[in-house]
Design an enzyme around this catalytic site. Structure first.
Site, PDB file in Angstrom:
ATOM      1  N   ASP A   7       0.857  -1.187   0.000  1.00 17.91           N
ATOM      2  CA  ASP A   7       0.000   0.000   0.000  1.00 17.91           C
ATOM      3  C   ASP A   7       0.892   1.235   0.000  1.00 17.91           C
ATOM      4  OD1 ASP A   7       0.027   1.087   3.106  1.00 17.91           O
ATOM      5  OD2 ASP A   7       0.362  -1.073   2.948  1.00 17.91           O
TER       6      ASP A   7
ATOM      7  N   HIS B 257       1.589  -8.828  -3.911  1.00 21.02           N
ATOM      8  CA  HIS B 257       0.512  -7.936  -3.476  1.00 21.02           C
ATOM      9  C   HIS B 257       1.134  -6.547  -3.349  1.00 21.02           C
ATOM     10  CE1 HIS B 257      -3.240  -6.845  -1.365  1.00 21.02           C
ATOM     11  NE2 HIS B 257      -2.465  -6.107  -0.576  1.00 21.02           N
TER      12      HIS B 257
ATOM     13  N   ASP C  25       0.909 -17.387  -5.051  1.00 18.88           N
ATOM     14  CA  ASP C  25       1.526 -16.329  -5.854  1.00 18.88           C
ATOM     15  C   ASP C  25       0.412 -15.607  -6.595  1.00 18.88           C
ATOM     16  OD1 ASP C  25       3.170 -14.661  -7.228  1.00 18.88           O
ATOM     17  OD2 ASP C  25       3.981 -16.176  -8.585  1.00 18.88           O
TER      18      ASP C  25
ATOM     19  N   GLU D 172       2.414 -10.356   0.133  1.00 21.23           N
ATOM     20  CA  GLU D 172       2.700  -8.924   0.139  1.00 21.23           C
ATOM     21  C   GLU D 172       4.211  -8.713   0.220  1.00 21.23           C
ATOM     22  OE1 GLU D 172       0.929  -4.761   1.954  1.00 21.23           O
ATOM     23  OE2 GLU D 172       0.588  -6.617   3.071  1.00 21.23           O
TER      24      GLU D 172
END
Length: 530
Positions: free
Chosen positions: A145, A456, A502, A511
Site C-alpha cells: 500500500d 501484493h 503467488d 505482500e
C-alpha cells in the site's frame, strides 16, 4: 522434485539441494554432460509434508551453469556456480527501496520501464485537526500500500545501516539512483531519503507521530492516482523510541560524509530521548478513524532498550545506561530484529561497539544470549531436509522475514566466532528464499528461473507491465492465511511450507514490505563481504 538455490552457489561453498519423492538424482552441466549421480534415503519432512532428503554436491566447484534431474525426468531450474552469483540479487534487493519512494517522480533513466509520476505531494493533516498540516514529502511506501510508518521504516533502516557499519564495502554499490555519484554512497543516499521523512514526524517537544497514511487503503491504482488525504496519527512511545535509535545510529554513520547533517540527526535523537524520559509509561492504540496497518505494540521496553543503547553510544548518557541495565532484568528476547520486538537491534548496537565501550560484563552477557539463539536456530536448521530455521507452527505472516532475520542472527554469530557452522546455516536460509523450498519458487522477483511474479503490490498490479519490478521479497507461506487467494478453508490440509499463493490478492502470503527486503540486503551483503 529437486529444489535448489536458483540464484546459485559460490565455488567453494557448501552446496545443498533437497530431493523429494525420488531417491536418485543426476547433476548435469548446462550442455547436458553428467557431472554427478547419487541416491538418498528419504525421510518424512514435517514442514513440506513430503518424503525428502538432502543432496550435498559441495564437491562440484567448477564455475558454470548446471541443472539436476531425477529418475522421473523432472528437471530442476538451471543455476550457476560462480563467485558473483549473488551480485544481481544484492543490487536488485537494495534498489527496491528506490522503487518504494514516495513524493518524487521515478524517471526512466533510473526506473526504466517502471517509471512513474510523483505521488502524495499534498502533505498530511494531524488527526483531529485538519487545519494543522505538514509537508510529509518523501520516505518509502511501507508495503503493498502507500502508507508510511515510523516503526517499520526505522527497523528497515537499522538493518541497512548496521550492515553498512559492519561490512561497508559489500554495500557500496552503484544503484543508478538520482544521487549516484554524489558525496554519499548510494545506499546511504537511499537511506537519507527515508530519514528526512522520519524527521518531519517529530513534534517540537520531541514526541514522534506513529504513521502517515490515508484513513483507509486505496484501490489497486498507481501511487500518483491516489488522491486520498494523508492522516498523521498521534505520537507514540514506540515511534519515538525507534526514532531516537535510528537518528543516533544514523548520526554516527553519516558523520564522516556530512557533519552538519550528522549533527541534525544527533540533535533530533536527543530531543526525542528527553521526551521518552519524561513519558515513562505510554501506550499507543491505532485510532478507530484509521484502518490502515496498525503496527500496534503494548510493550515498549524493547524499543526503549534499543534507543538507550544508541543514546549511550552517542553521548555516554547515564540515563540510557540505567534503562539498559533495567531492561536486562526483564527477560526480553534480546535477539529479535523485527518491528514489534527490536531488542536485538539494541544488542547488535552493543555488540558492534566492542568489548570495552559498555563494559565487558554487559558485552559478554549479550554475546552469550545471541550465540545461544544462534545455536538453537542452527539445531533446527540441521533437523530438516530444507535446512530452514522454522517449525510448521512458526510459518507466520511474513515467514520469509523470519527466515531472513534468523539468517542475520547466524551471520553475526559467524562474525563473532568464526565458526563456519553458523555461516552454513545462514546460507541454507538464503537457499530457501531463492528456491530450495516446496513451492519450487524464488521468493525474490526477477531472481531465478522460477521467481514469483504476482506480489501484493499496487504499482505492479496497476502498471500494465507483465514482469514485476525486480528485487522484491515475498512474505511467504503463512500457517494461518486469511485472504481469498490463500483461502484458509482450502489450505487446512496443506503442509505449512505450501500455504502460499503467488497471487496479487494474497496479502497474507504474498505482500512485500521494506523490512522484508532489508534483512535480505544485510545477509547478502555479509555473504559478499566474505
Amino acid at each position: 522434485m529437486i529444489y535448489l538455490n536458483q540464484a546459485g552457489y559460490a565455488p567453494n561453498s557448501t552446496k545443498r539441494a533437497t530431493i523429494t519423492g525420488n531417491n536418485h538424482y543426476n547433476l548435469f552441466s548446462a550442455d547436458g554432460k553428467k557431472i554427478l549421480s547419487g541416491e538418498c534415503t528419504l525421510e518424512f519432512d514435517e514442514n513440506s509434508g513430503e518424503n525428502a532428503a538432502v543432496i550435498d554436491f559441495s564437491e562440484v566447484t567448477e564455475e558454470g551453469r548446471y541443472f539436476f534431474a531425477d529418475e522421473d525426468n523432472f528437471r530442476s531450474p538451471e543455476f550457476v556456480i560462480s563467485k558473483n552469483h549473488y551480485d544481481q540479487a544484492l543490487r536488485d534487493s537494495m534498489k527496491m527501496f528506490y522503487f518504494q519512494r514516495c513524493g518524487m517522480e521515478l524517471e526512466e533513466k533510473y526506473a526504466g520501464v517502471y517509471k512513474r509520476k510523483a505521488c502524495h505531494c499534498g502533505g498530511g493533516y494531524i488527526l483531529g485537526d485538519r487545519f494543522q498540516r505538514r509537508k510529509m514529502l518523501g520516505g518509502w511506501h511501507d508495503a503493498g500500500d502507500y502508507g508510511r510508518y515510523v516503526t517499520a521504516g526505522a527497523v528497515a533502516l537499522a538493518h541497512l545501516l548496521y550492515g553498512y557499519e559492519m561490512f561497508p564495502g559489500a554495500l557500496t554499490l552503484n544503484l543508478n539512483i538520482p544521487e549516484s555519484g554524489g558525496s554519499l554512497p548510494d545506499i546511504l543516499a537511499e537511506c537519507k531519503y527515508e530519514l528526512d521523512w522520519i524527521l518531519d514526524m517529530q513534534d517540537e517537544d520531541g514526541g514522534v507521530h506513529h504513521k502517515c497514511t490515508s484513513a483507509s487503503f486505496c484501490g489497486f491504482i498507481m501511487p500518483d492516482e491516489d488522491d486520498l488525504d494523508m492522516v498523521i496519527t498521534p505520537v507514540s512511545s514506540l515511534a519515538t523510541a525507534d526514532f531516537v535509535a535510528i537518528m543516533a545510529l544514523a548520526s554516527r554513520i553519516y558523520h564522516k560524509f556530512d557533519e552538519p547533517y550528522s549533527n541534525t540527526l544527533a540533535a533530533a535523537a536527543r530531543k526525542s530521548w528527553t521526551w521518552l524520559i519524561k513519558n515513562p509509561s505510554f501506550i499507543f492504540e491505532n485510532p478507530k478513524e484509521v484502518t490502515t496497518g496498525t503496527y500496534e505494540d503494548l510493550c515498549d521496553a524493547d524499543e526503549r532498550f534499543w534507543a538507550a543503547a544508541e543514546m549511550y553510544r552517542l553521548d555516554k548518557n547515564e540515563d540510557a545506561m540505567k534503562v539498559i541495565l533495567g531492561t536486562m532484568e526483564l527477560h526480553l528476547s534480546m535477539h529479535c530484529l523485527g518491528w514489534a520486538d527490536v531488542a536485538g537491534l539494541g544488542t547488535l548496537s552493543i555488540i558492534n561497539s566492542g568489548t570495552d565501550f559498555f563494559g565487558k560484563d554487559l558485552y559478554n552477557r549479550l554475546v552469550m544470549k545471541w550465540l545461544d539463539e544462534a545455536d538453537r536456530l542452527k539445531l533446527i536448521s540441521q533437523s530438516n531436509a530444507f535446512g530452514i530455521t522454522l517449525r510448521p507452527i512458526e510459518f507466520t505472516w511474513g515467514s520469509n522475514m523470519v527466515i531472513l532475520m534468523n539468517a542475520m542472527i547466524l551471520c553475526v554469530a559467524h562474525k563473532l566466532t568464526g565458526d563456519d557452522s553458523y555461516l552454513k546455516s545462514a546460507q541454507y536460509q538464503l537457499d530457501y528464499i531463492f528456491g530450495r523450498n516446496a513451492m519450487d519458487l524464488s521468493y525474490v522477483t526477477g531472481i531465478g528461473e522460477r521467481a514469483f511474479k504476482h506480489p501484493h503490490l499496487r504499482p505492479t498490479a496497476a502498471d500494465n507491465i507483465d514482469a514485476p519490478i525486480p528485487g522484491f521479497v515475498s512474505g511467504g507461506p503463512n500457517f494461518r492465511p486469511c485472504d481469498e487467494a490463500a483461502n484458509p478453508d482450502n489450505m487446512s490440509d496443506v503442509p505449512a511450507m505450501k500455504r502460499y499463493a503467488d497471487d496479487v490478492r494474497s496479502y497474507s502470503t504474498n505482500e512485500i514490505t521494506i523490512y522484508w527486503n532489508s534483512p535480505l540486503v544485510f545477509v547478502l551483503g555479509y555473504m559478499n563481504s566474505l
